[in-house]
Design an enzyme around this catalytic site. Structure first.
Site, PDB file in Angstrom:
ATOM      1  N   LYS A  55       1.705 -15.650   5.296  1.00  0.00           N
ATOM      2  CA  LYS A  55       1.976 -14.301   4.791  1.00  0.00           C
ATOM      3  C   LYS A  55       3.337 -14.304   4.115  1.00  0.00           C
ATOM      4  CE  LYS A  55       3.377 -10.708   7.488  1.00  0.00           C
ATOM      5  NZ  LYS A  55       4.487  -9.999   6.824  1.00  0.00           N
ATOM      6  N   ASP A  75       2.009  -9.464   1.448  1.00  0.00           N
ATOM      7  CA  ASP A  75       2.170  -8.245   2.253  1.00  0.00           C
ATOM      8  C   ASP A  75       3.226  -7.346   1.625  1.00  0.00           C
ATOM      9  OD1 ASP A  75       2.404  -6.408   4.347  1.00  0.00           O
ATOM     10  OD2 ASP A  75       3.531  -7.774   5.635  1.00  0.00           O
ATOM     11  N   LEU A  76       2.827  -6.604   0.577  1.00  0.00           N
ATOM     12  CA  LEU A  76       3.797  -5.753  -0.121  1.00  0.00           C
ATOM     13  C   LEU A  76       3.535  -4.262   0.117  1.00  0.00           C
ATOM     14  CD1 LEU A  76       4.180  -7.682  -3.522  1.00  0.00           C
ATOM     15  CD2 LEU A  76       5.534  -7.886  -1.434  1.00  0.00           C
ATOM     16  N   LYS A  77       2.446  -3.938   0.788  1.00  0.00           N
ATOM     17  CA  LYS A  77       2.173  -2.551   1.228  1.00  0.00           C
ATOM     18  C   LYS A  77       2.375  -1.538   0.103  1.00  0.00           C
ATOM     19  CE  LYS A  77       3.669  -3.453   6.016  1.00  0.00           C
ATOM     20  NZ  LYS A  77       4.295  -4.774   5.911  1.00  0.00           N
ATOM     21  N   LEU A  78       1.577  -1.655  -0.952  1.00  0.00           N
ATOM     22  CA  LEU A  78       1.748  -0.752  -2.093  1.00  0.00           C
ATOM     23  C   LEU A  78       1.392   0.696  -1.731  1.00  0.00           C
ATOM     24  CD1 LEU A  78       1.814  -3.552  -3.487  1.00  0.00           C
ATOM     25  CD2 LEU A  78       0.672  -2.493  -5.428  1.00  0.00           C
ATOM     26  N   HIS A  79       2.137   1.619  -2.297  1.00  0.00           N
ATOM     27  CA  HIS A  79       1.928   3.062  -2.049  1.00  0.00           C
ATOM     28  C   HIS A  79       2.535   3.812  -3.236  1.00  0.00           C
ATOM     29  CE1 HIS A  79       2.402   6.600   1.046  1.00  0.00           C
ATOM     30  NE2 HIS A  79       1.755   6.953  -0.046  1.00  0.00           N
ATOM     31  N   ASP A  80       1.688   4.222  -4.180  1.00  0.00           N
ATOM     32  CA  ASP A  80       2.184   4.903  -5.386  1.00  0.00           C
ATOM     33  C   ASP A  80       1.003   5.669  -5.984  1.00  0.00           C
ATOM     34  OD1 ASP A  80       3.666   5.591  -7.749  1.00  0.00           O
ATOM     35  OD2 ASP A  80       4.849   3.780  -7.513  1.00  0.00           O
ATOM     36  N   PRO A 117      -2.320   6.366  -8.173  1.00  0.00           N
ATOM     37  CA  PRO A 117      -3.412   5.403  -8.359  1.00  0.00           C
ATOM     38  C   PRO A 117      -3.259   4.492  -9.567  1.00  0.00           C
ATOM     39  CG  PRO A 117      -4.300   7.513  -7.657  1.00  0.00           C
ATOM     40  CD  PRO A 117      -2.829   7.728  -7.885  1.00  0.00           C
ATOM     41  N   ASN A 118      -2.855   5.038 -10.710  1.00  0.00           N
ATOM     42  CA  ASN A 118      -2.779   4.199 -11.917  1.00  0.00           C
ATOM     43  C   ASN A 118      -1.741   3.084 -11.762  1.00  0.00           C
ATOM     44  OD1 ASN A 118      -3.405   3.634 -14.767  1.00  0.00           O
ATOM     45  ND2 ASN A 118      -1.282   4.279 -15.098  1.00  0.00           N
ATOM     46  N   THR A 119      -0.603   3.419 -11.165  1.00  0.00           N
ATOM     47  CA  THR A 119       0.452   2.410 -10.976  1.00  0.00           C
ATOM     48  C   THR A 119      -0.011   1.332 -10.020  1.00  0.00           C
ATOM     49  OG1 THR A 119       2.122   4.087 -11.398  1.00  0.00           O
ATOM     50  CG2 THR A 119       2.860   2.118 -10.240  1.00  0.00           C
ATOM     51  N   THR A 162       3.523   0.003  12.989  1.00  0.00           N
ATOM     52  CA  THR A 162       3.714  -0.058  14.454  1.00  0.00           C
ATOM     53  C   THR A 162       5.104   0.453  14.837  1.00  0.00           C
ATOM     54  OG1 THR A 162       4.141  -2.406  14.093  1.00  0.00           O
ATOM     55  CG2 THR A 162       2.041  -1.841  15.070  1.00  0.00           C
ATOM     56  N   ARG A 196       2.154 -12.514  20.800  1.00  0.00           N
ATOM     57  CA  ARG A 196       3.111 -13.336  21.529  1.00  0.00           C
ATOM     58  C   ARG A 196       2.379 -14.186  22.566  1.00  0.00           C
ATOM     59  NH1 ARG A 196       5.644 -12.302  17.878  1.00  0.00           N
ATOM     60  NH2 ARG A 196       7.764 -11.528  17.669  1.00  0.00           N
ATOM     61  N   ARG A 245       7.845 -15.372  14.338  1.00  0.00           N
ATOM     62  CA  ARG A 245       8.883 -16.068  15.101  1.00  0.00           C
ATOM     63  C   ARG A 245       8.392 -17.023  16.186  1.00  0.00           C
ATOM     64  NH1 ARG A 245      11.994 -10.485  15.469  1.00  0.00           N
ATOM     65  NH2 ARG A 245       9.793  -9.904  15.360  1.00  0.00           N
TER      66      ARG A 245
HETATM   67  O1  C5P Z   1       7.934 -12.644  14.054  1.00  0.00           O
HETATM   68  P1  C5P Z   1       6.729 -11.756  14.305  1.00  0.00           P
HETATM   69  O2  C5P Z   1       5.556 -12.509  14.916  1.00  0.00           O
HETATM   70  O3  C5P Z   1       7.090 -10.514  15.086  1.00  0.00           O
HETATM   71  O4  C5P Z   1       6.290 -11.330  12.841  1.00  0.00           O
HETATM   72  C1  C5P Z   1       5.246 -10.401  12.617  1.00  0.00           C
HETATM   73  C2  C5P Z   1       5.081 -10.182  11.142  1.00  0.00           C
HETATM   74  O5  C5P Z   1       4.128  -9.151  10.943  1.00  0.00           O
HETATM   75  C3  C5P Z   1       6.348  -9.741  10.420  1.00  0.00           C
HETATM   76  O6  C5P Z   1       6.293 -10.269   9.088  1.00  0.00           O
HETATM   77  C4  C5P Z   1       6.233  -8.234  10.397  1.00  0.00           C
HETATM   78  O7  C5P Z   1       6.898  -7.666   9.307  1.00  0.00           O
HETATM   79  C5  C5P Z   1       4.722  -8.055  10.240  1.00  0.00           C
HETATM   80  N1  C5P Z   1       4.198  -6.765  10.693  1.00  0.00           N
HETATM   81  C6  C5P Z   1       4.351  -6.309  11.986  1.00  0.00           C
HETATM   82  N2  C5P Z   1       3.851  -5.089  12.344  1.00  0.00           N
HETATM   83  C7  C5P Z   1       3.200  -4.336  11.440  1.00  0.00           C
HETATM   84  C8  C5P Z   1       3.028  -4.791  10.140  1.00  0.00           C
HETATM   85  C9  C5P Z   1       3.557  -6.034   9.792  1.00  0.00           C
HETATM   86  O8  C5P Z   1       4.931  -6.996  12.824  1.00  0.00           O
HETATM   87  N3  C5P Z   1       2.685  -3.186  11.803  1.00  0.00           N
END
Ligand code: C5P
Length: 234
Positions: free
Chosen positions: A33, A60-65, A67-69, A120, A182, A212
């Site tokens: 990602k 993962d750029l999460k676009l929000h604008d 519709p045309n853009t 989250t 985790r 991580r």
């Molecule tokens: O290091 P870690 O496992 O916490 O990374 C989780 C990845 O998922 C990060 O890139 C974080 O920005 C992304 N993410 C998230 N929770 C979201 C959306 C994306 O942790 N709701």
């Protein structure tokens, strides 16, 4: 791309660090990602460099604008050959439909498109007091997921703890892509609502996004393989 897979969050400040990390994997080609940090520092060249190495890419750029853009921006991203990308469901059904149109390449192929329902980091209090959304968090997430499905999207990003609800409301084929993973022996970091890879599988996750616990492990390749085994149940 596998039907179920581990996506490594390539959260590095520079392309050099990201590519050096991928060098550790030798012939293995993990699904990765690329998020805002790396994309905004390096631009489209980092996507091309990672794709040239044979990795699948979730941009993962999460676009929000409007519709045309979003449609035109998605056409640019689709041209980079990414495999998965995303929008905020809060942009609405018309925006999500426009994103789908923009993503579809001249040959009819397109990346998977998923929607962020609620971040989250959004608490129940913030939902009610700042966003002025009176419905409970779970209902908001399920309803946004249904909007995404009706707009033709492939799935949503959500916590593994919400994957079961999303699957119940949108069907088994609607993808749940879940961060907040985790392994049992790993640090929680700043994540709150976490599960192990095996629990995410049981909850119905299709793809887990893990950063991580892999990128900061003493042996990232071993950590990746162990997480993958736990998630795939092999
Ligand atoms: O290091 P870690 O496992 O916490 O990374 C989780 C990845 O998922 C990060 O890139 C974080 O920005 C992304 N993410 C998230 N929770 C979201 C959306 C994306 O942790 N709701």
């Amino acid at each position: 791309m596998l039907a179920k897979d581990v996506i490594i969050a390539l959260d590095f400040p520079t392309g050099g660090e990201a590519l050096a990390f991928l060098d550790l994997f030798g012939d293995e080609r993990p699904f990765v990602k690329i998020g805002m940090e790396l994309f905004y520092s390096e631009g489209p060249s980092i996507v091309r460099a990672v794709k040239e190495r044979g990795c699948s890419v979730f941009l993962d750029l999460k676009l929000h604008d409007i519709p045309n853009t979003v449609k035109r921006a998605m056409a640019s991203l689709s041209g980079l050959g990414v495999d998965m990308t995303n929008v905020h469901a809060a942009g609405g059904s018309q925006m999500m439909k426009a994103a789908m149109e923009g993503l579809t390449r001249p040959d009819g192929t397109r990346p998977l498109l998923i929607a962020v329902t609620q971040l989250t980091s959004t608490s129940d209090g913030m939902l009610r007091d700042e966003l002025l959304i009176a419905s409970p968090m779970e209902e908001t997430i399920a309803s946004y997921a249904e909007n995404a499905m009706d707009a033709g999207l492939d799935g949503v990003v959500c916590s593994p703890l919400e994957a079961t609800l999303v699957k119940r409301r949108c069907g088994a084929a609607f993808l749940a892509v879940t961060p907040g993973i985790r392994p049992a022996d790993s640090a929680r970091d700043d994540q709150q609502r976490i599960t192990t890879p095996a629990m995410a599988r049981e909850a119905g996750s299709d793809f887990i996004v893990t950063g991580r616990p892999i990128t900061r492990a003493a042996d990232p390749v071993q950590a990746y393989q162990s997480i993958k085994k736990d998630f795939l149940g092999i």
